[in-house]
Design a protein around this motif. Structure first.
Motif, PDB file in Angstrom:
ATOM      1  N   ASP A 226       0.837  -1.210   0.000  1.00 44.36           N
ATOM      2  CA  ASP A 226       0.000   0.000   0.000  1.00 44.36           C
ATOM      3  C   ASP A 226       0.870   1.257   0.000  1.00 44.36           C
ATOM      4  OD1 ASP A 226      -2.198  -1.613   0.019  1.00 44.36           O
ATOM      5  OD2 ASP A 226      -2.564  -1.452   2.181  1.00 44.36           O
ATOM      6  N   GLN A 227       1.913   1.263   0.857  1.00 41.47           N
ATOM      7  CA  GLN A 227       2.803   2.422   0.903  1.00 41.47           C
ATOM      8  C   GLN A 227       3.530   2.618  -0.420  1.00 41.47           C
ATOM      9  OE1 GLN A 227       5.388   1.737   4.242  1.00 41.47           O
ATOM     10  NE2 GLN A 227       3.852   2.358   5.771  1.00 41.47           N
ATOM     11  N   GLU A 230       1.206   3.993  -2.977  1.00 41.13           N
ATOM     12  CA  GLU A 230       0.987   5.417  -2.696  1.00 41.13           C
ATOM     13  C   GLU A 230       2.185   6.258  -3.147  1.00 41.13           C
ATOM     14  OE1 GLU A 230       0.175   8.333   1.198  1.00 41.13           O
ATOM     15  OE2 GLU A 230       0.160   6.143   1.397  1.00 41.13           O
ATOM     16  N   HIS A 231       3.394   5.778  -2.799  1.00 41.93           N
ATOM     17  CA  HIS A 231       4.593   6.528  -3.186  1.00 41.93           C
ATOM     18  C   HIS A 231       4.791   6.522  -4.697  1.00 41.93           C
ATOM     19  CE1 HIS A 231       6.340   5.660   1.092  1.00 41.93           C
ATOM     20  NE2 HIS A 231       5.421   6.597   1.091  1.00 41.93           N
ATOM     21  N   GLU A 233       2.453   6.227  -6.992  1.00 46.13           N
ATOM     22  CA  GLU A 233       1.464   7.136  -7.591  1.00 46.13           C
ATOM     23  C   GLU A 233       1.897   8.586  -7.425  1.00 46.13           C
ATOM     24  OE1 GLU A 233      -2.201   6.148  -5.727  1.00 46.13           O
ATOM     25  OE2 GLU A 233      -2.666   4.523  -7.131  1.00 46.13           O
ATOM     26  N   LYS A 234       2.468   8.888  -6.251  1.00 37.04           N
ATOM     27  CA  LYS A 234       2.932  10.249  -6.009  1.00 37.04           C
ATOM     28  C   LYS A 234       4.064  10.611  -6.966  1.00 37.04           C
ATOM     29  CE  LYS A 234       4.731  13.271  -2.354  1.00 37.04           C
ATOM     30  NZ  LYS A 234       5.149  13.345  -0.928  1.00 37.04           N
ATOM     31  N   THR A 237       2.729  10.900 -10.411  1.00 30.49           N
ATOM     32  CA  THR A 237       1.972  12.162 -10.498  1.00 30.49           C
ATOM     33  C   THR A 237       2.922  13.340 -10.664  1.00 30.49           C
ATOM     34  OG1 THR A 237       0.201  11.243  -9.119  1.00 30.49           O
ATOM     35  CG2 THR A 237       0.317  13.642  -9.307  1.00 30.49           C
TER      36      THR A 237
END
Length: 550
Positions: A226-227, A230-231, A233-234, A237
């Protein structure tokens, strides 16, 4: 008027033709008669309840008063029939004494070798003799306790033959054998059972600890995944925002340059328009002067009218048709192509890094041993036509390659041009197994990195550090890697199996026939995804095919 008071303790039903014997207990005429007839051999009759002995068989006379009370009890309807669920079904053990529809047995007697319902079981509870009998849960296998040879209850155990026997068996079939009582054998086996249970309970505790550990690992994996998502995707992005910003910057620069250039052109255009207007006015004045009849007046005005203002230099107008911002498009396209190449190359590393996440480390001893175990890891492999040498003909399903005359394939940067080789379309990571069937002079079964050379120099499977190859001839095997040759011995077969554990760095080749025999194993570290390869250069007509295993 309790029905139990008027119940025969032998048949456990309401008294029929009740008789009272000298001790005062009452029974059905038929029940007590049958019982005493069975005791006639001993010449002694006794009461089934109090066990009082009668040296002379009492004369049985119907108890009229008791019979009348039973009839009254029947009229009151107080005799309740057993519920349906109390009767024995096909899967139940039935009472051996019930007449008619039988009730479910509650216990089985290992001495009487009969099963009893609750009513017929009562005598085993209060009879001093029957109390000594061994009662167990209802069983349909009571006859298995009878010796087939001597028709006696088996109460002994033969350790030599590991079977239950009766007390007569040691005299006949089991003479001289190591025999003990069934109880003694049970005691010893019970101790072993307890040890086994302790071992099982210990293993349960160990496995519960393992399960708890695995649950913690699952939680850790999920949290890490999950982390990372998230990272990632960041980061992506941020990359998207960066590209968008660069796109906006390029757009702004183009518009700014567009405005500048248009302004310059407009300025020059206005200047030319003004010059055209001035020239037209001057031309009109000269035209008017040319029509003047007075020579003196003409000569007087001509000097002032004939002088022209300075003209705009045409050389300052440098028009470059079709070459305005097209170079910018080309530059942006070049950036796109470079970015695609970077992403393609780096994506391989990213993908490999993801697949290398393996909590449960591969155990080399866990490598499959039988073909059935190998087939658990079988994978579907097809050949990539864009990599096939022009002297290889692929089947419609791209599973088979044949060495043949030159084919008219289109040019492609992935095509092998030096040797008659071809790579698979699928990349191979994790655990994989496949088989190659071949015919002809010989083939090479290989695995290679995607970035192996395609030219003649450096592309031959096994003759560089980017490929591992098994050279299969009719009479010999040879393994090649980084141009180092290793002789391999093993049974000859037209089918070769390949097992890959990418994570553990294990690559194994097998001779496949009725059995699977290891030919050669490699233990190394793979830094990129691998691709299955075939080499057919020994003769025209050589055939190699990836076998369908599923």
């Amino acid at each position: 008027m309790d029905p139990e008071t008027f119940t025969c303790s032998i048949c456990l039903d309401l008294l029929k033709d009740p008789v009272t014997i000298p001790c005062g207990h009452s029974y059905c005429m038929n029940c007590i008669t049958k019982l005493w007839n069975g005791e006639e051999v001993k010449k002694i009759q006794s009461c089934p309840q109090c066990r009082q002995i009668f040296t002379v068989r009492p004369v049985l006379v119907k108890n009229t008063i008791l019979a009348n009370l039973v009839e009254e009890l029947k009229k009151t309807g107080l005799q309740a029939a057993p519920a349906d669920h109390c009767y024995a079904g096909p899967e139940d053990v039935a009472c051996g004494l019930c007449i008619g529809r039988k009730l479910k047995a509650r216990k089985s007697c290992l001495i009487c070798l009969t099963s009893y319902c609750e009513k017929h079981l009562q005598t085993h509870y209060y009879s001093p003799t029957l109390k000594k009998h061994k009662l167990v849960e209802p069983s349909k296998k009571l006859q298995e306790n009878i010796c087939s040879c001597h028709d006696e209850v088996m109460k002994m155990f033969c350790r030599t033959d590991q079977q239950s026997i009766c007390y007569l068996c040691p005299v006949d079939e089991h003479k001289g054998h190591d025999t003990v009582s069934a109880a003694a054998e049970r005691t010893e086996r019970q101790r072993e059972l307890e040890v086994s249970r302790q071992n099982i309970q210990q293993r349960i505790q160990d496995r519960e600890k393992d399960v708890k550990l695995l649950q913690q690992e699952v939680e850790a994996i999920n949290q890490s995944a999950d982390q990372t998502v998230e990272h990632s995707e960041k980061i992506f992005t941020e990359l998207i925002h960066l590209i968008q910003k660069r796109s906006s910057d390029v757009k702004q620069q183009i518009r700014s340059q567009q405005e500048t250039e248009v302004s310059r052109v407009k300025e020059l255009e206005e200047k030319l328009e003004q010059e055209i207007t001035e020239l037209k006015r001057k031309d009109a004045e000269l035209k008017q002067l040319s029509h003047t009849e007075d020579h003196i007046q003409f000569l007087h005005n001509y000097p002032s009218l004939s002088a022209l203002s300075e003209s705009t230099d045409s050389s300052s107008i440098n028009i470059r048709p079709l070459s305005y911002f097209e170079d910018v498009t080309a530059a942006v396209s070049e950036v796109r192509d470079k970015l695609q190449d970077i992403l393609r190359e780096e994506w391989t590393n990213i993908s490999l890094t993801v697949t290398e996440v393996d909590v449960l480390l591969s155990d080399p001893q866990a490598e499959p041993k039988t073909r059935a175990e190998f087939l658990k890891y079988s994978c579907e492999i097809t050949l990539d036509p864009n990599t096939a040498n022009t002297y290889l003909l692929l089947s419609e399903e791209n599973r088979k390659a044949i060495s043949t005359k030159k084919q008219s394939y289109s040019d492609h940067p992935d095509r092998f041009t030096g040797w008659w080789q071809v790579l698979s379309r699928q990349s191979l990571t994790g655990r994989c197994y496949w088989e190659v069937e071949w015919r002809g002079g010989g083939i090479i079964v290989a695995v290679a990195y995607k970035n192996i050379s395609r030219a003649e120099t450096g592309c031959w499977f096994g003759h560089n550090d980017k490929s591992w190859a098994l050279d299969c001839l009719k009479n010999s095997y040879t393994f090649w890697h980084n141009n180092i040759q290793t002789r391999v011995s093993g049974p000859r077969s037209s089918r070769v199996g390949v097992y890959l554990d990418h994570r553990a760095g294990i690559l194994s080749f097998y001779s496949v026939s009725e059995t699977v025999t290891l030919l050669h194993r490699v233990q190394t570290t793979f830094t990129q995804p691998l691709y299955a390869g075939l080499w057919l250069c020994y003769s025209y007509g050589d055939i190699a095919e990836f076998v369908k295993l599923k």
